[in-house]
Design an enzyme around this catalytic site. Structure first.
Site, mmCIF file in Angstrom:
data_model
loop_
_atom_site.group_PDB
_atom_site.id
_atom_site.type_symbol
_atom_site.label_atom_id
_atom_site.label_comp_id
_atom_site.label_asym_id
_atom_site.label_seq_id
_atom_site.Cartn_x
_atom_site.Cartn_y
_atom_site.Cartn_z
ATOM 1 C CG ASP A 78 -3.459 -25.154 -52.258
ATOM 2 O OD1 ASP A 78 -4.200 -24.216 -52.600
ATOM 3 O OD2 ASP A 78 -3.766 -26.341 -52.428
ATOM 4 C CE1 TYR A 80 -4.141 -19.166 -58.992
ATOM 5 C CE2 TYR A 80 -1.833 -18.674 -59.425
ATOM 6 C CZ TYR A 80 -3.111 -18.254 -59.109
ATOM 7 O OH TYR A 80 -3.356 -16.914 -58.908
#
Length: 245
Positions: A78, A80
């Site tokens: 996913d 940052y």
């Protein structure tokens, strides 16, 4: 368009998220589905509640790398979750942002494997936009996240779309090379025809696993293997992907 000029998501309307033309039917089909509508409803609710969501362009990997141009796929998990970091490409950070540990290890392995020095900081720093423009699909499996809350949007529906993207690449007429780093990425192997495509696996490049057995990322040699594979796939005089391979 809204949602494109700041470092966070401001619109939950897919019309504000450009993609290359070749991805459009797949993307439109997803957002017209019940799962896609549920995801958009959730994003609208979170934005309405004041949540800070990254990145500003969730579909940027599909914007910069058209399906017919994909030659290498690097899967992340996913985006940052720090302010100003995510730019919609797996492992990549916006220009001028300090290079995070996993990306530092990617550059470290490239330098060890290919003799390619890391890019200078702060410009271009850790932005992998040029890779994306040269046929490297930098795809996270979940495409949004809330500030300081890793995996906060996991399981909300993005994975249905990104699995469809992986299947689409795997079904293409031309072969692709998949770099699957870590257990999460390797969990997508079932979506890939291992006979038609080149698949390289190693530990995730994060400091917690980059040097651990059984498949340490540092020393994996994926970039030189990718270069050798690419040289068998393109005609003499063809261009590389921008990753050094």
């Amino acid at each position: 368009m809204s949602g494109l000029s700041v470092d966070r998501l401001t619109s939950a309307d897919p019309a504000d998220w450009p993609v290359a033309a070749g991805w459009r039917p797949l993307v439109d089909t997803f957002f017209a589905s019940a799962a896609g509508q549920d995801l958009l409803r959730y994003l609208r609710e979170r934005l309405g509640a004041g949540a800070v969501v990254f990145p500003p362009r969730p579909l940027r990997a599909l914007e910069l790398t058209s399906p017919q141009d994909v030659r290498v796929v690097i899967l992340g998990q996913d985006p940052y979750h720090g302010q100003g970091q995510a730019e919609g490409l797996a492992f990549s950070v916006a220009p001028g942002v300090r290079v995070p540990p996993s990306l530092r290890n990617i550059f470290k392995e490239m330098e060890r494997d290919l003799g390619t020095p890391p890019p200078p900081f702060p410009e271009p720093g850790g932005s992998l936009v040029q890779w994306a423009k040269n046929g490297v699909l930098l795809l996270n499996t979940c495409l949004t996240v809330e500030e300081t809350q890793p995996a906060s949007h996991a399981g909300r529906g993005w994975e249905i779309l990104t699995d469809a993207v992986i299947r689409h690449v795997a079904a293409a007429d031309h072969a692709a090379l998949f770099m699957l780093w870590g257990a999460h990425a390797q969990g997508k192997r079932a979506l890939i025809d291992m006979q038609r495509h080149k698949v390289l696996t190693a530990n995730h490049p994060s400091p917690l696993s980059a040097l651990r057995p059984p498949l340490p990322f540092i020393g994996c040699g994926h970039f030189s293997q990718a270069r050798a594979w690419r040289n068998t796939q393109r005609p003499v005089g063809g261009t590389g992907t921008g990753t050094g391979v």
